[in-house]
Design an enzyme around this catalytic site. Structure first.
Site, PDB file in Angstrom:
ATOM      1  N   LYS A   1       0.832  -1.204   0.000  1.00 29.78           N
ATOM      2  CA  LYS A   1       0.000   0.000   0.000  1.00 29.78           C
ATOM      3  C   LYS A   1       0.869   1.256   0.000  1.00 29.78           C
ATOM      4  O   LYS A   1       0.595   2.221  -0.723  1.00 29.78           O
ATOM      5  CB  LYS A   1      -0.902   0.008   1.229  1.00 29.78           C
ATOM      6  CG  LYS A   1      -1.579   1.354   1.515  1.00 29.78           C
ATOM      7  CD  LYS A   1      -2.188   1.383   2.894  1.00 29.78           C
ATOM      8  CE  LYS A   1      -2.814   2.731   3.184  1.00 29.78           C
ATOM      9  NZ  LYS A   1      -1.807   3.809   3.344  1.00 29.78           N
ATOM     10  N   ASN A   2       1.928   1.239   0.807  1.00 33.48           N
ATOM     11  CA  ASN A   2       2.774   2.425   0.940  1.00 33.48           C
ATOM     12  C   ASN A   2       3.674   2.653  -0.263  1.00 33.48           C
ATOM     13  O   ASN A   2       4.429   3.622  -0.301  1.00 33.48           O
ATOM     14  CB  ASN A   2       3.628   2.318   2.205  1.00 33.48           C
ATOM     15  CG  ASN A   2       2.793   2.458   3.471  1.00 33.48           C
ATOM     16  OD1 ASN A   2       1.713   3.036   3.445  1.00 33.48           O
ATOM     17  ND2 ASN A   2       3.280   1.900   4.568  1.00 33.48           N
TER      18      ASN A   2
ATOM     19  N   ARG B   1      -4.116  10.156   3.063  1.00 32.70           N
ATOM     20  CA  ARG B   1      -2.873  10.903   3.182  1.00 32.70           C
ATOM     21  C   ARG B   1      -1.989  10.808   1.945  1.00 32.70           C
ATOM     22  O   ARG B   1      -1.353  11.783   1.546  1.00 32.70           O
ATOM     23  CB  ARG B   1      -2.105  10.373   4.407  1.00 32.70           C
ATOM     24  CG  ARG B   1      -0.730  10.985   4.624  1.00 32.70           C
ATOM     25  CD  ARG B   1      -0.813  12.413   5.076  1.00 32.70           C
ATOM     26  NE  ARG B   1       0.500  13.019   5.199  1.00 32.70           N
ATOM     27  CZ  ARG B   1       0.718  14.236   5.682  1.00 32.70           C
ATOM     28  NH1 ARG B   1      -0.290  14.972   6.091  1.00 32.70           N
ATOM     29  NH2 ARG B   1       1.919  14.733   5.750  1.00 32.70           N
TER      30      ARG B   1
ATOM     31  N   ASP C   1      -5.380   8.731   8.193  1.00 24.88           N
ATOM     32  CA  ASP C   1      -5.512   8.144   9.519  1.00 24.88           C
ATOM     33  C   ASP C   1      -5.264   9.157  10.632  1.00 24.88           C
ATOM     34  O   ASP C   1      -4.459  10.073  10.491  1.00 24.88           O
ATOM     35  CB  ASP C   1      -4.506   6.994   9.696  1.00 24.88           C
ATOM     36  CG  ASP C   1      -4.868   5.794   8.837  1.00 24.88           C
ATOM     37  OD1 ASP C   1      -6.070   5.630   8.561  1.00 24.88           O
ATOM     38  OD2 ASP C   1      -3.964   5.048   8.451  1.00 24.88           O
TER      39      ASP C   1
ATOM     40  N   ASP D   1       4.138   1.383  11.816  1.00 22.18           N
ATOM     41  CA  ASP D   1       2.899   0.738  11.373  1.00 22.18           C
ATOM     42  C   ASP D   1       2.681  -0.628  12.021  1.00 22.18           C
ATOM     43  O   ASP D   1       1.574  -1.167  11.956  1.00 22.18           O
ATOM     44  CB  ASP D   1       2.889   0.582   9.849  1.00 22.18           C
ATOM     45  CG  ASP D   1       2.511   1.871   9.132  1.00 22.18           C
ATOM     46  OD1 ASP D   1       2.134   2.841   9.821  1.00 22.18           O
ATOM     47  OD2 ASP D   1       2.581   1.909   7.890  1.00 22.18           O
TER      48      ASP D   1
ATOM     49  N   VAL E   1       7.651   8.113  16.229  1.00 21.09           N
ATOM     50  CA  VAL E   1       7.311   8.631  14.902  1.00 21.09           C
ATOM     51  C   VAL E   1       6.005   9.419  14.911  1.00 21.09           C
ATOM     52  O   VAL E   1       5.974  10.589  14.546  1.00 21.09           O
ATOM     53  CB  VAL E   1       7.255   7.480  13.880  1.00 21.09           C
ATOM     54  CG1 VAL E   1       6.927   8.024  12.482  1.00 21.09           C
ATOM     55  CG2 VAL E   1       8.576   6.715  13.855  1.00 21.09           C
TER      56      VAL E   1
END
Length: 416
Positions: free
Chosen positions: A23-24, A93, A117, A305, A327
């Site tokens: 996804k990223n 995002r 998110d 994550d 983070v």
């Protein structure tokens, strides 16, 4: 009507599960197709909600986008609109990834401030600063970031923090800039390497991907390409921690284990047997996991994550664990839901101390973001009865076939 998951506790996961593209990565690769005219084909794309959302953003900019299962075909026109639609952008995002490509291709960009998110403040200061050093002017106006540049010129840029998003936008702007750009303290994530690999296959000249210094020599134009998206290390890590939490035996395929080196090493310390292969790994756990400390850091550190999964396994571990979040400051909202499930947890600033309990207590919980939602489902797997996880649309944004994959591994989850 909002959907929810009913998760039956006490199941053991066992079997083989494959991992799709990250996804990223896929969303940033889709945005990067704005840099060239023509048709680019992406393979191994995950079937998640964010892919059609990015399609909507690109269509609004003038592209044609076809999604056929794991294959996404994007045709970019000779002239691209620099205005990214507010309704499409505000939903997630990663939409901000169009900022760099639009500034480079069009000489201007109007991108609504993105949504996504609820995991804390993620300002665009470093994105803007990087573009300004390349010769653009930027400002925030009417809820959008605006960038304009008659010409982008290479520059020496150093990031205050190795931001993935800022690295991506600076790289995608610099590939068409005049001259050389050197980006120090760049993000090193595998998804950054994946983006640089695709850009190089389009004709860009980028070196240093995977290190903290990227060197980009600008070119006049890029060409369309075909590219296979790198495997999703966060989804793979989720299955790894699910196996350990349920005292299971799960083999994960479609991922390079080196992308999860520290996360898998932590499972070994917790007592799991972890075997790695060229394109996958196997996690076996016998007995209750042992307490382990975690602290999230940019790659190659422990991924933020996977922090909910670290909290999940710590909640049922034998002993006391300390998880430190470095983070995203709001990620500990997840702890409130774990407390509902009976976790013994205490938040102190950016630390949470967990004293493991033998079993969690089922109840209703609410997902605040993609990874928190997945973490709550994993917690439900080791609870005493049926846990109801609400707001699961978050999970669908990041995990393809989430319920189906878990049920095939032996879980008992129902979507209602």
């Amino acid at each position: 009507m909002k959907e929810r998951f009913l998760v039956n506790g006490g199941t053991r996961l066992e079997g083989v599960v494959g991992v799709d593209g990250a996804k990223n990565s896929v969303l940033k690769l889709m945005a990067a197709t704005l840099l060239t005219e023509g048709t680019t084909v992406l393979h191994n794309c995950p079937e998640i909600l964010d892919v059609p959302l990015m399609r909507d953003v690109l269509v609004g900019l003038g592209c044609e986008v076809d999604i056929d299962g794991p294959v996404v075909t994007i045709t970019t026109p000779a002239e691209v609109s620099p205005h990214a639609d507010f309704e499409a952008v505000r939903q997630f995002r990663a939409s901000v990834a169009v900022l760099g490509p639009l500034a480079a291709r069009c000489g201007e960009a109007y991108v609504a401030l993105p949504g996504g998110d609820a995991i804390g403040s993620r300002p665009l200061d470093m994105h803007q600063s990087g573009l300004e050093k390349l010769g653009a002017t930027t400002h925030i106006q009417h809820g959008a970031v605006v960038a304009k540049a008659d010409k982008l010129v290479g520059a020496n840029i150093s990031l205050d923090f190795p931001s993935v998003g800022a690295t991506e936008n600076i790289v995608t702007a610099a590939v068409l800039a005049e001259g050389r750009t050197v980006l120090d303290n760049a993000a090193r994530e595998p998804e950054i390497v994946d983006l640089c690999d695709m850009l190089n296959s389009m004709g860009a000249r980028i070196s240093g991907a995977g290190t903290s210094t990227l060197t980009i020599d600008g070119v006049e134009k890029l060409s369309p390409t075909e590219h296979t998206v790198v495997g999703d290390r966060i989804v793979a890590g989720t299955w790894a921690y699910a196996a350990a939490m349920t005292q299971g035996d799960v083999t994960v395929t479609g991922i390079a284990p080196r992308h999860l080196h520290l996360a898998l090493a932590k499972l070994r310390v917790a007592g799991a047997d972890v075997e790695t292969y060229d394109h996958g790994f196997r996690v076996r756990m016998q007995g209750r996991p042992q307490a382990v400390d975690y602290q999230t850091l940019p790659f190659p550190g422990f991924p933020t994550d996977l922090q909910p999964m670290a909290i999940g396994i710590a909640a049922i571990a034998n002993g006391v664990s300390v998880i430190t979040e470095n983070v995203f400051e709001a990620r500990f909202r997840f702890v409130d839901e774990m407390l509902r499930l009976g976790a013994d947890a205490n938040v102190d600033g950016h630390h949470v101390v967990l004293r493991g309990v033998e079993q969690l207590s089922s109840t209703d919980v609410w997902a605040s973001d993609i990874r928190a939602g997945a973490g709550l489902v994993l917690a439900g797997l080791v609870a005493d009865d049926v846990t109801t996880v609400h707001d699961v649309s978050h999970i669908d944004r990041g995990y393809p076939r989430f319920v189906e994959n878990l049920n095939e591994l032996g879980a008992s989850i129902e979507r209602v």
